[in-house]
Enzyme design. Structure first.
Site, PDB file in Angstrom:
ATOM      1  N   TYR A 144      51.499  43.443  19.512  1.00  0.00           N
ATOM      2  CA  TYR A 144      51.649  44.045  20.717  1.00  0.00           C
ATOM      3  C   TYR A 144      50.830  44.870  20.901  1.00  0.00           C
ATOM      4  CZ  TYR A 144      54.844  47.071  24.574  1.00  0.00           C
ATOM      5  OH  TYR A 144      54.576  47.695  24.756  1.00  0.00           O
ATOM      6  N   ASP A 151      35.274  43.358  43.407  1.00  0.00           N
ATOM      7  CA  ASP A 151      36.503  42.463  43.381  1.00  0.00           C
ATOM      8  C   ASP A 151      36.079  41.385  43.073  1.00  0.00           C
ATOM      9  OD1 ASP A 151      38.577  40.640  43.342  1.00  0.00           O
ATOM     10  OD2 ASP A 151      38.633  41.100  45.660  1.00  0.00           O
ATOM     11  N   LYS A 169      39.715  33.095  38.227  1.00  0.00           N
ATOM     12  CA  LYS A 169      39.111  32.183  39.228  1.00  0.00           C
ATOM     13  C   LYS A 169      37.872  31.993  37.806  1.00  0.00           C
ATOM     14  CE  LYS A 169      40.920  33.551  42.539  1.00  0.00           C
ATOM     15  NZ  LYS A 169      42.308  34.557  42.837  1.00  0.00           N
ATOM     16  N   PHE A 208      40.881  40.686  50.699  1.00  0.00           N
ATOM     17  CA  PHE A 208      41.188  39.581  49.981  1.00  0.00           C
ATOM     18  C   PHE A 208      42.867  39.772  50.547  1.00  0.00           C
ATOM     19  CE2 PHE A 208      43.923  36.552  48.059  1.00  0.00           C
ATOM     20  CZ  PHE A 208      43.659  35.331  48.715  1.00  0.00           C
ATOM     21  N   ASP A 209      43.667  39.344  50.459  1.00  0.00           N
ATOM     22  CA  ASP A 209      44.827  39.144  50.965  1.00  0.00           C
ATOM     23  C   ASP A 209      45.706  40.011  50.133  1.00  0.00           C
ATOM     24  OD1 ASP A 209      45.399  37.546  49.558  1.00  0.00           O
ATOM     25  OD2 ASP A 209      46.904  36.241  50.500  1.00  0.00           O
ATOM     26  N   ALA A 259      36.326  38.573  41.431  1.00  0.00           N
ATOM     27  CA  ALA A 259      36.588  36.819  41.705  1.00  0.00           C
ATOM     28  C   ALA A 259      36.065  35.589  40.546  1.00  0.00           C
ATOM     29  CB  ALA A 259      38.134  36.691  42.072  1.00  0.00           C
ATOM     30  N   HIS A 273      52.685  34.964  54.781  1.00  0.00           N
ATOM     31  CA  HIS A 273      51.883  33.910  54.565  1.00  0.00           C
ATOM     32  C   HIS A 273      52.674  32.836  53.334  1.00  0.00           C
ATOM     33  CE1 HIS A 273      49.020  36.421  52.608  1.00  0.00           C
ATOM     34  NE2 HIS A 273      48.532  35.680  52.023  1.00  0.00           N
TER      35      HIS A 273
HETATM   36  N1  PM9 Z   1      42.245  34.713  45.317  1.00  0.00           N
HETATM   37  C1  PM9 Z   1      43.113  33.008  46.271  1.00  0.00           C
HETATM   38  O1  PM9 Z   1      43.705  31.548  46.623  1.00  0.00           O
HETATM   39  C2  PM9 Z   1      45.306  33.510  44.692  1.00  0.00           C
HETATM   40  C3  PM9 Z   1      45.783  33.767  45.845  1.00  0.00           C
HETATM   41  S1  PM9 Z   1      45.984  33.474  47.105  1.00  0.00           S
HETATM   42  C4  PM9 Z   1      47.094  31.616  47.087  1.00  0.00           C
HETATM   43  O2  PM9 Z   1      41.678  32.947  46.116  1.00  0.00           O
HETATM   44  C5  PM9 Z   1      40.235  37.770  45.488  1.00  0.00           C
HETATM   45  C6  PM9 Z   1      38.272  38.199  45.901  1.00  0.00           C
HETATM   46  C7  PM9 Z   1      40.572  36.852  45.438  1.00  0.00           C
HETATM   47  C8  PM9 Z   1      42.445  37.049  44.545  1.00  0.00           C
HETATM   48  C9  PM9 Z   1      43.263  35.816  44.638  1.00  0.00           C
HETATM   49  C10 PM9 Z   1      42.371  38.441  44.564  1.00  0.00           C
HETATM   50  C11 PM9 Z   1      44.227  38.549  43.521  1.00  0.00           C
HETATM   51  C12 PM9 Z   1      41.813  39.606  44.275  1.00  0.00           C
HETATM   52  N2  PM9 Z   1      40.632  39.002  44.892  1.00  0.00           N
HETATM   53  O3  PM9 Z   1      45.985  35.897  42.773  1.00  0.00           O
HETATM   54  O4  PM9 Z   1      45.878  38.540  41.592  1.00  0.00           O
HETATM   55  O5  PM9 Z   1      40.721  35.274  46.054  1.00  0.00           O
HETATM   56  O6  PM9 Z   1      44.680  36.462  40.279  1.00  0.00           O
HETATM   57  O7  PM9 Z   1      44.040  38.053  42.414  1.00  0.00           O
HETATM   58  C13 PM9 Z   1      43.760  33.820  45.267  1.00  0.00           C
HETATM   59  P1  PM9 Z   1      45.285  37.255  41.800  1.00  0.00           P
END
Ligand code: PM9
Length: 461
Positions: A73, A217, A260, A126-127, A219, A452
Site C-alpha cells: 500500500y 497534457d 497512450k 481534450f474532452d 498523453a 458522447h
Molecule cells: N483520450 C482518447 O480516446 C480516451 C478517452 S475518449 C475514448 O483520445 C488527452 C490529450 C487525451 C485523453 C484521453 C486524456 C484523458 C487527456 N488528454 O482517458 O483519462 O487524449 O486516461 O486521459 C482518449 P484518460
C-alpha cells in the site's frame, strides 16, 4: 504494400481472435446501442478503432515486468521504479501516479483555479480536460492556428497555438483570470496534430511574460517529439528523449494519460517541476481521490509495466512504424478522394465529415452518422470527434458548432497490421460512395456531462 511504409518492428507471440459478424446482426446491435458505438460489446466489433487509449499490446518485457509488481500500500518498490523513469524522462522533481489521465486532471486542475471567472487556455482541450476545467468552475478556451481547420491543406504543425490570439485572450480576460496554459501534445481533437518546438517555446515565453503556469497534457508527447524530429529544422540528429526533455523544460506541470505513450493498459502521471508547495497540495488531494501517493490508483504491477512502456515508446523504430501505419491508412483514403485532416497526425486518421456529408447539419452530427455507417458497412468501430463530443455551450446551452466534424480512425499501438488497415480503408471508401444516403441523428437520451460516451440517438427521417 509499398516499401515506403515500415514493416512491423516486432513479431507476434500471442494472439487474440477477432471475428466479423453479419451485417444483419450489426444493424440490430447498432439500433440496440442507440446509434452510439460506445455501447457496443467489443466482441461485436471486427476492427476496433474507437481509441488508442489503453488498447495497445504490451511487449514481452512489460509482461515480464508485471511479475515484479510490489503491491504494498505504501512505499511500493514499483512506485520507486516508475518514479525514477518519470524523473529521468521529464527532469522534474516530483511525481505522483494517478489511475489514468482524467485522474491526474481532477486532482491538479482545481488547484490552479483560485477564484470565479478563471479560464485555462489550450491549443485545444481534450474532452475530459475540458470537463475537469468546467467542473473546477473555470472556462476552457481553445486557441489553435487557423490552418488546423483547413483539413485539405498541408501544414507541418497543425496543432500549434495561435500566438497572437493567445496574447490577445490573456490581455482581454486579464492575466489574473487565467489559471494556466495547457499545451496538448499532440493536439488530439485537431487530428493528433503535432505542435512544433518553436511554437511551444513561443507559447511558454508568453506564459512566462504574464507569470502564468504552463501545463503539458502529454498523453502523446513521444509522438509529438517524433514529428519535431522529422519536420522541424535542427532536430533530425536529436534523439526522441532529447526532444522530449527539451519540451518538458518549457513547462511547470506534466499531466499524462499513460494509456497512450506509456504503452500501458492503465495509468496516469502527475509530474511537477519544482513547486514543492503545489506538490504537497496535490499529495493531500490525491489520497482521497486516487489513492495513497505511492500508488495513486495504480497497482504495483501496472506501475512496473508503465515504467517499461514509457521507455519503449521512445524507440524510433517503434514510432516510425506507428506513424507509417497512420500515414498508410490516410494515403489510401486520400487516393480514393475521401476528405481527411492532412497531413495525418500521430495516432489516428481523422476523416473530415463536414466535407464527407455536407447535407447533414452540425447539430445532427454528421461524423456520428459516418461512424455508424462504417460499423454497418464493415464492422469497424471508429469514434466521433465533433459537435457531439463538444457538447453544449455552458452559457447558451446550444450545441457547439465546429468546422472539425471528424470521424477518428484511431490506431491502437502494436495491435493491428497493414492488412487490417486495408479492411478499414475499403469500408470507409464504400461508405463514401454512398455518402448521399447518410442521415443525421437526434438524441433520445442526452447526458449532461461528456454526453458522447453514453448518449442514445436515432436517425432522423
Ligand atoms: N483520450 C482518447 O480516446 C480516451 C478517452 S475518449 C475514448 O483520445 C488527452 C490529450 C487525451 C485523453 C484521453 C486524456 C484523458 C487527456 N488528454 O482517458 O483519462 O487524449 O486516461 O486521459 C482518449 P484518460
Amino acid at each position: 504494400m509499398k516499401k515506403s511504409y515500415k514493416a512491423e518492428p516486432y513479431r507476434i507471440k500471442m494472439v487474440e481472435p477477432i471475428r466479423e459478424i453479419s451485417k444483419d446482426k450489426r444493424i440490430e446491435l447498432l439500433e440496440n446501442a442507440g446509434y452510439n458505438p460506445f455501447a457496443l460489446r467489443s466482441e461485436d466489433v471486427y476492427i476496433d478503432l474507437l481509441t488508442d487509449s489503453g488498447t495497445g499490446a504490451m511487449s514481452h518485457e512489460q509482461w515480464a515486468a508485471l511479475m515484479r509488481g510490489d503491491e504494498a500500500y505504501a512505499g511500493s518498490r514499483s512506485f520507486y521504479r516508475l518514479e525514477s523513469v518519470v524523473k529521468h524522462i521529464t527532469g522534474y522533481d516530483y511525481f505522483i501516479p494517478a489511475h489514468q489521465g482524467r485522474g491526474a486532471e481532477q486532482v491538479v486542475l482545481p488547484k490552479l483555479v483560485k477564484h470565479d471567472n478563471m479560464a485555462f487556455i489550450s491549443n485545444m482541450h481534450f474532452d475530459t480536460t475540458r470537463a475537469h476545467v468546467e467542473i473546477a468552475g473555470a472556462r476552457a478556451i481553445d486557441c489553435t492556428i487557423d490552418e488546423c481547420f483547413k483539413t485539405g491543406e498541408y501544414h507541418p504543425f497543425k496543432g500549434n497555438f495561435h500566438l497572437d490570439k493567445l496574447r490577445a485572450l490573456i490581455d482581454e480576460r486579464g492575466k489574473e483570470n487565467i489559471a494556466g496554459i495547457i499545451m496538448t501534445i499532440t493536439n488530439n481533437s485537431a487530428g493528433g496534430q503535432p505542435v512544433s518546438m518553436a511554437n511551444l517555446r513561443a507559447t511558454a515565453a508568453i506564459a512566462r511574460e504574464y507569470g502564468l503556469p504552463v501545463l503539458i497534457d502529454g498523453a502523446r508527447y513521444a509522438e509529438n517529439a517524433w514529428f519535431v524530429k522529422q519536420r522541424e529544422q535542427g532536430y533530425k540528429d536529436k534523439s526522441i528523449l532529447e526532444i522530449a526533455r527539451e519540451t518538458f523544460e518549457l513547462a511547470d506541470i506534466f499531466l499524462m494519460s499513460a494509456k497512450k505513450d506509456g504503452l500501458s493498459n492503465m495509468g496516469g502521471i502527475i509530474a511537477i517541476r519544482n513547486d514543492k508547495e503545489l506538490y504537497r497540495e496535490v499529495q493531500g488531494t490525491v489520497v482521497p481521490m486516487e489513492g495513497f501517493p505511492t500508488y495513486g490508483g495504480m497497482s504495483g504491477r501496472d506501475m512496473e509495466a508503465l515504467a517499461v512502456g514509457l521507455q519503449e515508446a521512445l524507440d524510433e523504430d517503434y514510432l516510425t512504424h506507428r506513424m507509417d501505419q497512420v500515414r498508410y491508412l490516410g494515403e489510401r483514403l486520400k487516393e480514393a478522394g475521401v476528405p481527411i485532416q492532412y497531413p495525418t497526425g500521430g495516432h489516428a486518421v481523422f476523416v473530415d465529415c463536414k466535407a464527407f456529408a455536407p447535407h447533414i447539419p452540425f447539430d445532427q452530427f454528421p461524423a456520428q452518422s459516418v461512424v455508424n455507417a462504417l460499423y454497418l458497412e464493415s464492422g469497424v468501430r471508429a469514434v466521433e470527434i465533433g459537435s457531439l463530443l463538444l457538447g453544449r455551450d455552458p452559457d447558451t446551452k446550444a450545441n457547439i458548432d465546429t468546422p472539425l466534424q471528424l470521424m477518428r480512425l484511431t490506431i491502437p499501438r502494436r495491435t493491428y497490421t497493414y492488412a487490417h488497415l486495408d479492411v478499414v480503408a475499403e469500408g470507409v471508401i464504400n461508405v463514401y460512395k454512398k455518402r448521399k444516403t447518410l442521415r443525421g441523428l437526434r438524441f433520445t437520451y442526452e447526458p449532461k456531462i461528456l454526453r458522447h460516451f453514453t448518449a442514445k440517438m436515432e436517425p432522423i427521417g
